[in-house]
Design a protein around this motif. Structure first.
Motif: not given
Length: 235
Positions: A78-79, A118-119
C-alpha cells in the motif's frame, strides 16, 4: 560523543532476472516471474536466520530507495504510491540453495497473491499498473540490512489492447450495411408518419358514437344534393 552510522549493506554482484520467456505467464497485466537467486546468499556474514526480502520499486524511485533499519519500518504494498517501493516475498537462504538439480524449475511470481491485504507487511498483492518496475533482494536482520543485490533491469507488464476496427474490405462492408439499415429505417419512419397523417384526417370527418364499452366511428354523409319535395295533399 558522535554516533557512528550503521555500516552499508554488503553488495552482492547478482542482477535479478526474469524467468524464461518460454515459460507461460512470465508477464501478465499484474504479475511477473523471476528466476530464484539460487546460491547467491552463501556469504559468511549471512546466517540461516536472516530474512531475504524482494524489493519491488517503480523504476524512477530506485535512486531514492532507503533500506529500512527495523522490521517495523518495512513498507507494505500500500506504500507503493507514496514511497515508490515496498518489500515482499520474505524467505531464508535455505530456500535458495545453490546445488539445485538442473531439471527443477524454481521461480518467484511477483504479484501472485490476490487474497492478501495490501496494507499488510510482506503481502504479494497484484501489481497496480504496467510499470516499469525494478527489483532487488535485500537481506535483513533485527539490527538492519546486511546485504543486497543489484537492481534488475526494467520490467513492463502487459497492457490490455484497445479494440481496433478491422481494416480494408471489412470496414467498407460494415459501412455499406450501416448505410442500408439507415435507409430502411428512414423509409419505415416515413411510412409510419404517412399512416398517422391519414388516420388523423380520416377520423376528423367521422361522428363518434360512444357506448359503455367501446367507441366506433360512423361516416357522416353530406345530403345537400337531396331535394325535398312538398307533400301532395289528396284531393
Amino acid at each position: 560523543s558522535s554516533v557512528c552510522p550503521p555500516p552499508a549493506p554488503e553488495r552482492i554482484s547478482y542482477v535479478p532476472q526474469l524467468a524464461s520467456p518460454t515459460l507461460a505467464g512470465t508477464l501478465t497485466q499484474s504479475t511477473f516471474t523471476l528466476e530464484q537467486p539460487s546460491g547467491q546468499f552463501s556469504h559468511l556474514n549471512i546466517s540461516d536466520l536472516d530474512a531475504i526480502w524482494l524489493v519491488v520499486a517503480h523504476s524512477n524511485a530506485t535512486p531514492n530507495f532507503t533500506a529500512p533499519r527495523r522490521v517495523e519500518d518495512i513498507p507494505a504494498p500500500a506504500d507503493l504510491t507514496q514511497r515508490g517501493y515496498y518489500l515482499t516475498l520474505m524467505a531464508h537462504r535455505s530456500l535458495y540453495p545453490g546445488n539445485q538439480p538442473g531439471n527443477q524449475l524454481r521461480v518467484l511470481r511477483v504479484g501472485n497473491d490476490t487474497g492478501c491485504f495490501p496494507a499488510k507487511r510482506g503481502c504479494n498483492t497484484p501489481l497496480p499498473g504496467p510499470g516499469p518496475y525494478r527489483v532487488k533482494f535485500l537481506v535483513m536482520r533485527d539490527r538492519g540490512p546486511v546485504a543486497e543485490t543489484e537492481w534488475s533491469s526494467e520490467t513492463r507488464l502487459q497492457q490490455a489492447e484497445a479494440l481496433q476496427a478491422a481494416p480494408g474490405p471489412q470496414s467498407a462492408g460494415a459501412m455499406v450495411i450501416i448505410a442500408i439499415l439507415s435507409v430502411l429505417l428512414a423509409v419505415l419512419l416515413t411510412a409510419l408518419l404517412a399512416l398517422l397523417i391519414y388516420t388523423c384526417y380520416d377520423t376528423r370527418g367521422s361522428t363518434p358514437i360512444s357506448g359503455p364499452e367501446q367507441s366506433v366511428y360512423v361516416r357522416r354523409y353530406d345530403t345537400h344534393h337531396v331535394i325535398s319535395l312538398p307533400a301532395v295533399e289528396d284531393s
